[in-house]
Design a protein around this motif. Structure first.
Motif, PDB file in Angstrom:
ATOM      1  N   GLU A 150      92.626  93.371  43.187  1.00  0.00           N
ATOM      2  CA  GLU A 150      91.684  92.338  43.601  1.00  0.00           C
ATOM      3  C   GLU A 150      92.307  90.976  43.331  1.00  0.00           C
ATOM      4  O   GLU A 150      92.738  90.701  42.212  1.00  0.00           O
ATOM      5  N   LYS A 179      89.155  85.831  49.133  1.00  0.00           N
ATOM      6  CA  LYS A 179      89.076  86.879  48.112  1.00  0.00           C
ATOM      7  C   LYS A 179      89.326  88.188  48.834  1.00  0.00           C
ATOM      8  O   LYS A 179      88.867  88.378  49.968  1.00  0.00           O
ATOM      9  N   GLY A 180      90.070  89.079  48.191  1.00  0.00           N
ATOM     10  CA  GLY A 180      90.376  90.322  48.865  1.00  0.00           C
ATOM     11  C   GLY A 180      91.120  91.299  47.990  1.00  0.00           C
ATOM     12  O   GLY A 180      91.208  91.153  46.774  1.00  0.00           O
ATOM     13  N   VAL A 181      91.665  92.305  48.673  1.00  0.00           N
ATOM     14  CA  VAL A 181      92.405  93.373  48.011  1.00  0.00           C
ATOM     15  C   VAL A 181      93.831  93.364  48.546  1.00  0.00           C
ATOM     16  O   VAL A 181      94.045  93.407  49.761  1.00  0.00           O
ATOM     17  N   GLN A 211      93.847  92.200  52.381  1.00  0.00           N
ATOM     18  CA  GLN A 211      92.705  92.461  53.257  1.00  0.00           C
ATOM     19  C   GLN A 211      91.531  91.656  52.704  1.00  0.00           C
ATOM     20  O   GLN A 211      91.041  91.951  51.613  1.00  0.00           O
ATOM     21  N   PRO A 212      91.080  90.641  53.423  1.00  0.00           N
ATOM     22  CA  PRO A 212      90.004  89.784  52.914  1.00  0.00           C
ATOM     23  C   PRO A 212      88.665  90.512  52.796  1.00  0.00           C
ATOM     24  O   PRO A 212      88.319  91.343  53.643  1.00  0.00           O
ATOM     25  N   THR A 213      87.944  90.198  51.728  1.00  0.00           N
ATOM     26  CA  THR A 213      86.558  90.623  51.585  1.00  0.00           C
ATOM     27  C   THR A 213      85.613  89.434  51.722  1.00  0.00           C
ATOM     28  O   THR A 213      84.439  89.612  52.006  1.00  0.00           O
ATOM     29  N   ALA A 214      86.142  88.227  51.532  1.00  0.00           N
ATOM     30  CA  ALA A 214      85.352  87.000  51.684  1.00  0.00           C
ATOM     31  C   ALA A 214      86.307  85.835  51.956  1.00  0.00           C
ATOM     32  O   ALA A 214      87.394  85.783  51.394  1.00  0.00           O
TER      33      ALA A 214
END
Length: 141
Positions: free
Chosen positions: A69, A88-90, A123-126
């Motif tokens: 993260e 924010k992402g992984v 890989q974006p989450t936000a």
């Protein structure tokens, strides 16, 4: 960038955030491992809704393997405005030859004369961003 003369700070739309990310050359990768936060400057490229960068084996890859993260930030300014975009992402190291071959076609080269043959994809989450109108501080008293 969206600007409004009656507001000093304006939230950027998703499209504006991605446009800024696509135009940026350098960002900061923040990772947390072992109770410590580290920040690494990285040059990167945007492709298919993800961020890609190259790196060499070392502390950064180790930290990403333990805690994938991440947060990633870019910023910029002109005489009139400034902006910040945070993703924010992984993060994941590319392992399959198919993914590595595709990444090798991306327009990204190291800025320093070292071998950086490991690819990482975030890989974006936000995604969020703000634009600031720059100006003189108002009277305080």
């Amino acid at each position: 960038m969206t600007t409004e003369t009656d507001q000093a700070v304006v939230r950027l739309s998703d499209a504006e955030c991605w446009r800024a990310l696509s135009e940026a050359l350098l960002g900061r990768l923040a990772v947390a491992a072992g109770g410590e936060i580290d920040i690494f400057p990285v040059n990167f490229v945007v492709s298919d809704g993800a961020l890609y960068f190259r790196t060499a084996p070392g502390e950064k890859l180790l930290e990403l393997a333990v805690h994938p993260e991440v947060a990633f930030e870019i910023d910029g300014y002109t005489d009139e405005t400034a902006f910040s975009v945070v993703v924010k992402g992984v993060a994941e190291r590319l392992e399959s030859q198919k993914d590595i071959d595709a990444a090798d076609l991306l327009p990204l080269s190291p800025w320093i004369p070292t071998l950086k043959y490991r690819w990482v994809r975030i890989q974006p989450t936000a995604v969020s961003g703000i634009s600031f109108t720059r100006g003189v501080e108002p009277e305080r008293y």
